[in-house]
Scaffold this motif. Structure first.
Motif, PDB file in Angstrom:
ATOM      1  N   CYS A  83       0.835  -1.202   0.000  1.00 39.00           N
ATOM      2  CA  CYS A  83       0.000   0.000   0.000  1.00 39.00           C
ATOM      3  C   CYS A  83       0.867   1.248   0.000  1.00 39.00           C
ATOM      4  O   CYS A  83       0.515   2.267  -0.598  1.00 39.00           O
TER       5      CYS A  83
ATOM      6  N   ARG B 217      -7.503   1.398  -4.901  1.00 38.86           N
ATOM      7  CA  ARG B 217      -6.449   0.525  -4.393  1.00 38.86           C
ATOM      8  C   ARG B 217      -5.121   0.858  -5.079  1.00 38.86           C
ATOM      9  O   ARG B 217      -4.062   0.815  -4.459  1.00 38.86           O
ATOM     10  N   ARG B 223      -7.349  -1.922   1.757  1.00 37.96           N
ATOM     11  CA  ARG B 223      -8.610  -2.578   1.416  1.00 37.96           C
ATOM     12  C   ARG B 223      -9.774  -1.919   2.154  1.00 37.96           C
ATOM     13  O   ARG B 223     -10.820  -1.634   1.602  1.00 37.96           O
TER      14      ARG B 223
END
Lengths: 328, 318
Positions: A83, B217, B223
């Protein structure tokens, strides 16, 4: 020193009919500031390669091999670390600008979102930078207010917003997955010019995925031809176009319409490649292209062809490649 | 946006008009003379005729419809035969119970259903999902009056923490009054929450597959952040639709639940009015409930525009 290096990346999908191989030992390198075009027909694994680098493969996907990016193997990173990379160091432009933007959020919010997420910027500062980004991708103020919603923009304008989102955090790698496929012809040229403009002279590397050889020819220094999850041919774009060696590459060229007038004579009829792409559940033992190849021989069938170097910087995975210049 | 509003407002008025006509016609074809019911079988013919004239029953149907409609518009709902007071007074007395009850049920059902539905979607095919789906299946299958009886047995009889029925009245204080409404609200809310949770789940699952969630994303959102910031709001549009539709079931549910819990609300009033053939009260209450359903669905339409900017209009940039 390469920025991105794939080594024998193999991806299988768990499906109700058993595992399906969608990428088979794909390797390539991409240096900072370089551009790489990946070309092939639908289902050849181009988009899977992009999603694998993003770490956004479907949950049913299993990966083997390595994806080294800035000296880390992405396949070993956890979700949190991925991420932190996504949108920050690696950014992606998608095929469908119509659906890639959230219809209920303003474009200003969507461009600013990455900045707020990665840099922890406040709303005001992030949106001020979003304005500059919108300006940079050709959506000047005050005409293209950040308070607009995606449905108020045309396809090309939306793709500019998607590009602004991708550029927001100044990534080291920009992946463009068929960025012009869904656009009309004039917007296509503008969007490609915009991508060329924002990557030129920067250290940002570009991975441009397309099914259109002309797009590769015009926009990338190096290229990769993929077929059924494997790399068929690779090299410097000019070199590959000058001496296309893989029968599939030549078939792809013969099947390409328009925009290649400098390579192809006018009035030529488009060719098709007979046969079907092999079923990913049941791949042939030997060369994956053997079933459709005009040059197939007995030695193509027992085991897949290794990659051989034709000249430095131009390699082909074929036992019986074409030799000499691409016929015009 | 103004056009959208006007259109919806027009639809609202037409629907109400059609509803009033339907209600009136149904009451017309109902057998039995209201005047004869009031006076009993042994009434003298001249008394009956006098009452019929007083009630306007001797006039033609269209005239009575227009009179009734005029009364509705001006706020004169008429007088109940059995209670001897105006319908307004009856309604005003009971709405203080029924409105808070309905609101509590809606709020309960929403705060239960939406997080559960989102949770089930986020954990698709995992234990949490299977659990939520199992409980919602039960919630849909079991009728609310059975829930009501079960709740009374548990909370009022067994643990004795909440009253079994009756309404303390708001004069008794906020908390005592609320306490008497808690079990009925839960009994009303559970079946609704079960349906709503399922709708939320499937709607969130659908939006999770949308390209813009993948885009989020790709920006680096986790998430969970992509789910809450990008999927849920888009998923709420069908959920809100179902909530609007559920409102009419909620009102129908109050008729049963107010009877189970001996609550003097509108639901119980309408039930009693039907039993006693107090037709003026029935007519007024049915049109009132119909109006509240139509108005709630009008509000839902407005909520769409809040949720989805595409419905707000606003043209292309040229």
């Amino acid at each position: 020193m390469s920025l991105l290096s794939l080594q024998d990346l193999t991806v299988t999908l768990d499906t109700p009919e058993g595992p399906a191989t969608v990428l088979d030992r794909v390797s390539f390198d991409l240096a900072p500031g370089e551009s790489l075009g990946i070309v092939g027909e639908s289902g050849c694994g181009k988009s899977m390669t992009a999603l694998a680098v993003m770490g956004l493969l479907p949950a049913a996907a299993r990966c083997r091999g390595r994806i080294d990016f800035e000296d880390q193997d992405l396949l070993t990173l956890d979700e949190r670390a991925l991420c932190a990379l996504r949108g920050r160091r690696i950014a992606m432009v998608f095929q469908e600008p119509m659906t890639a933007l959230n219809p209920v959020k303003t474009i200003g919010f969507q461009v600013a979102e990455g900045l707020r997420w990665h840099f922890g910027l406040g709303r005001g500062e992030a949106e001020a930078r979003a304005l500059k980004l919108l300006d940079r991708v050709g959506l000047p103020q005050p005409r293209f207010s950040p308070d607009l919603y995606p449905h108020q923009l045309s396809g090309g304008q939306r793709q500019r917003v998607v590009i602004a989102m991708a550029l927001a955090c100044d990534p080291a790698l920009l992946i463009a997955d068929e960025p012009t496929t869904a656009l009309d012809v004039t917007s296509q040229a503008e969007i490609l010019a915009l991508i060329a403009e924002v990557t030129a002279g920067s250290k940002m590397a570009l991975m441009l995925i397309t099914h259109d050889l002309a797009v590769v020819w015009q926009n990338t220094a190096a290229m990769l031809v993929m077929y059924a999850g494997t790399v068929a041919e690779r090299g410097a774009t000019a070199e590959v176009f000058a001496r296309m060696a893989h029968p599939y590459t030549r078939g792809l060229l013969a099947a390409s319409p328009g925009a290649l007038e400098d390579i192809l004579p006018a009035g030529r009829r488009l060719a098709t490649i007979p046969g079907q792409v092999p079923d990913p559940h049941d791949r042939p033992q030997g060369c994956v292209f053997a079933g459709r190849c005009p040059r197939v021989a007995d030695d193509c069938l027992p085991c897949p062809p290794g990659e051989r170097l034709l000249v430095p910087g131009h390699a082909v995975a074929c036992l019986h490649p074409h030799e000499g210049e691409t016929p015009s | 946006m103004a056009l959208f509003l006007l259109q919806r407002l027009g639809t609202l008025l037409i629907t109400l008009l059609v509803a009033s006509l339907l209600v009136f016609l149904v009451m017309e074809v109902l057998p039995g003379d209201p005047a004869a019911i009031i006076l009993g079988v042994n009434a003298r013919a001249d008394t009956l005729a006098a009452l019929r004239a007083e009630m306007g029953l001797d006039r033609p149907a269209w005239e009575r419809y227009l009179l009734w409609l005029g009364g509705l518009v001006t706020g004169d709902l008429g007088r109940s035969y059995t209670y001897g007071v105006t319908v307004w007074e009856l309604v005003a007395e009971r709405i203080g119970l029924s409105l808070p009850l309905a609101l509590m049920a809606i709020v309960l059902s929403t705060v239960l259903a939406i997080p559960l539905g989102v949770l089930a979607a986020a954990r698709r095919n995992k234990a949490a999902d299977v659990g939520v789906m199992g409980f919602t299946q039960l919630g849909i299958a079991i009728p609310n009056f059975w829930f009501a009886i079960l709740l009374i047995l548990l909370f009022a009889v067994h643990w004795q923490v909440l009253p079994a029925g009756g309404f303390a009245g708001w004069d008794a204080g906020f908390w005592p009054a609320l306490k008497t409404l808690l079990l009925p609200a839960v009994a009303l809310a559970l079946p609704q929450a079960a349906i709503l949770a399922r709708v939320t789940r499937s709607s969130v699952l659908e939006t999770l597959g949308e390209d813009y969630v993948r885009t989020a994303r790709a920006k680096g959102l986790s998430r969970r952040a992509a789910l809450w910031h990008h999927a849920v709001r888009n998923a709420l549009i069908p959920v809100v639709t179902i909530m609007g539709l559920q409102f009419s079931f909620l009102l129908a549910g109050t008729i049963i639940i107010e009877n189970v819990f001996y609550l003097p609300g509108l639901g119980r009033l309408i039930f009693q009015a039907i039993a006693q053939r107090d037709l003026i009260v029935v007519k007024d209450l049915v049109i009132l409930l119909a109006a509240s359903v139509v108005v709630v669905n009008f509000l839902v339409d407005l909520l769409y525009a809040v949720l989805d900017p595409r419905l707000r209009g606003g043209g292309h940039v040229l």
